[in-house]
Design an enzyme around this catalytic site. Structure first.
Site, PDB file in Angstrom:
ATOM      1  N   ASP A 188       0.913  -0.940  -0.029  1.00 55.74           N
ATOM      2  CA  ASP A 188       0.018  -0.224  -0.158  1.00 55.74           C
ATOM      3  C   ASP A 188       0.818   1.281  -0.198  1.00 55.74           C
ATOM      4  O   ASP A 188       1.285   1.040   0.636  1.00 55.74           O
ATOM      5  CB  ASP A 188      -1.204   0.321   1.288  1.00 55.74           C
ATOM      6  CG  ASP A 188      -1.665   1.348   1.495  1.00 55.74           C
ATOM      7  OD1 ASP A 188      -1.330   2.206   0.303  1.00 55.74           O
ATOM      8  OD2 ASP A 188      -3.104   0.838   1.968  1.00 55.74           O
ATOM      9  N   GLN A 191       1.325   6.610   0.698  1.00 59.67           N
ATOM     10  CA  GLN A 191       1.407   7.631   1.800  1.00 59.67           C
ATOM     11  C   GLN A 191       3.363   7.827   1.477  1.00 59.67           C
ATOM     12  O   GLN A 191       3.277   7.787   1.758  1.00 59.67           O
ATOM     13  CB  GLN A 191       1.596   6.583   3.482  1.00 59.67           C
ATOM     14  CG  GLN A 191       0.243   7.491   3.558  1.00 59.67           C
ATOM     15  CD  GLN A 191      -0.559   8.786   3.452  1.00 59.67           C
ATOM     16  OE1 GLN A 191       0.127   9.911   3.461  1.00 59.67           O
ATOM     17  NE2 GLN A 191      -2.223   8.874   3.665  1.00 59.67           N
TER      18      GLN A 191
HETATM   19  C1  LIG Z   1      -6.015   7.319   2.274  1.00 58.86           C
HETATM   20  C2  LIG Z   1      -4.875   5.934   2.990  1.00 58.86           C
HETATM   21  C3  LIG Z   1      -5.577   4.948   1.669  1.00 58.86           C
HETATM   22  C4  LIG Z   1      -7.085   4.800   1.526  1.00 58.86           C
HETATM   23  O1  LIG Z   1      -6.588   5.809   0.192  1.00 58.86           O
HETATM   24  P1  LIG Z   1      -8.192   5.978  -0.620  1.00 58.86           P
HETATM   25  O2  LIG Z   1      -7.515   7.042  -1.651  1.00 58.86           O
HETATM   26  O3  LIG Z   1      -8.905   6.270   0.326  1.00 58.86           O
HETATM   27  O4  LIG Z   1      -8.817   5.095  -1.075  1.00 58.86           O
HETATM   28  C5  LIG Z   1      -4.944   3.450   2.423  1.00 58.86           C
HETATM   29  N1  LIG Z   1      -4.491   3.375   2.658  1.00 58.86           N
HETATM   30  C6  LIG Z   1      -3.436   4.492   3.313  1.00 58.86           C
HETATM   31  C7  LIG Z   1      -2.135   3.992   3.914  1.00 58.86           C
HETATM   32  C8  LIG Z   1      -3.991   5.436   3.003  1.00 58.86           C
HETATM   33  O5  LIG Z   1      -3.091   6.479   3.287  1.00 58.86           O
END
Ligand SMILES: *Cc1c(COP(=O)(O)O)cnc(C)c1O
Length: 393
Positions: A188, A191
């Protein structure tokens, strides 16, 4: 306005009579003129549906859309642009992977960390997988010697950078461990893509997800990198554009990337990601990283100097977000008072309730940075906190 802020028209305004200091970048980033203009110009000159028509505008739109795919692919170091699928964002991308992998996940386990955003938790639970977290020490460093991968572990799904603490997880090391057990890895990067240079070949992950709106582009646009080892997954969504041949008896699907892109996407939003990548590359990723690191370290040092402030997390590498609390004042009240001083911070659990639970708190004040923030912004933050403290003591 100094530095890069001049490229972001929204930052020129005053709120409550003071220059706006925007420190809620982990929630979403502001857009530079070049991104705003790209969206506006696209609607004025090229807009049409993509991959459908033979007419002029459709060809132009398709071309710009596919050029963006190339750009994103280069930006994250993919081998081939067919590994890049456009989604509505990180949440959408993770849900798609969860749906596609559901048959193997059901009744099995997904290994995560204790700092995950809810969108890297809930989709796996909806696929009926059990979550296990890599243990961490009290500073929130992951204890990679204690990674416990078993026969039941069907996926490792980890954030690169925590949206709460700013801790940077060693995804390369984690991927290596997972690969030793033949377990696929999802990163993910919501960030990290806006803060750190990324190379999916080097990380050697199988999936990587990110959101356009956190990297200076539009909402409703995101990235799902799928290693071509997974070019024949069951698509999570069915519909127009992703099919090869459809009859009422049976449908065959396209190859990736179209295989994973059902329906009409947010074309302008996706094209805006190309403009935001151009913007970042023009400045230079290394320059961005260095500037952000200076501002981030300065903010951290100043907060750590304060007597009645607790800063959460202290890991080997950090960027983006800092979470803290004042001993005497509820985080929500801090946020409200900072707002009146023209400083936008976020308060609450930041979609990371399991982390809040392990820190035994309900929420934090979070300051999160982007390339346009400066040390002067940090000074405004610190001044604000001092004022709040004075009001309460
Ligand atoms: C913001 C965020 C998400 C979700 O992103 P969306 O743009 O709301 O779909 C998932 N993981 C992390 C680490 C985030 O900061």
């Amino acid at each position: 306005m100094t530095g890069f802020a001049k490229d972001f028209p929204i930052l020129a305004q005053k709120v409550y009579g003071k220059r706006l200091v925007y420190l809620d970048n982990a929630a979403t980033t502001q857009k530079p003129n070049s991104v705003i203009d790209t969206i506006s110009d696209f609607y004025k000159t090229d807009y049409s549906n993509i991959h459908r028509g033979v007419h002029y505008l459709s060809e132009r739109s398709s071309e710009r859309y596919e050029k963006t795919r190339e750009k994103v692919s280069d930006f994250i170091g993919a081998r081939n642009s067919s590994e890049v699928t456009f989604t509505a964002g990180t949440t959408d991308a993770i849900n798609q992977v969860a749906r596609s992998l559901e048959p193997s996940l059901r009744g099995n386990e997904v290994l995560v960390t204790g700092v995950e955003h809810h969108s890297n938790i809930v989709p796996w639970q909806m696929a009926e997988a059990k979550l296990k977290a890599i243990p961490m020490d009290e500073d929130c460093n992951l204890l990679l010697d204690s990674v416990d991968i078993t026969d039941k572990t069907k996926l490792v799904a980890i954030s690169h950078v925590s949206n709460v603490l700013g801790s940077v997880n060693d995804i390369k090391e984690i991927t290596e461990i997972a690969k030793d057990h033949d377990v696929p890895v999802l990163v993910d990067a919501a960030q990290s893509i806006q803060h750190l240079p990324l190379d999916v070949k080097d990380i050697d992950c199988d999936f990587l997800v990110a959101s356009g709106h956190k990297m200076y582009a539009s909402t409703g646009a995101g990235v799902l990198y799928t290693n071509d080892r997974f070019s024949d997954l069951m698509p999570a969504k069915g519909g127009g554009g992703m099919v090869d041949k459809v009859s009422l008896e049976k449908t065959t699907y396209q190859e990736p990337p179209l295989r994973y892109e059902a329906g009409t996407p947010h074309i302008a939003g996706i094209i805006s990601m190309g403009a935001s990548i151009d913007y970042m590359q023009k400045i230079g990723l290394e320059k961005i990283e260095k500037h952000e690191n200076d501002v981030y370290s300065y903010a951290r040092d100043r907060l750590l100097e304060m007597d009645n402030v607790t800063v959460y997390g202290n890991t080997t590498r950090m960027c983006g977000s800092i979470s803290f609390n004042l001993d005497q004042v509820h985080h929500y009240d801090v946020g409200l008072m900072m707002d009146k001083m023209g400083v936008a911070v976020r308060t609450g659990h930041h979609c990371a309730q399991p982390l809040m639970e392990s820190l035994t708190i309900e929420g934090t004040v979070r300051a999160s940075f982007a390339l346009y923030n400066t040390k002067e912004d940090v000074d405004r933050l610190i001044e604000g906190i001092e004022k709040v403290e004075m009001m309460y003591t």
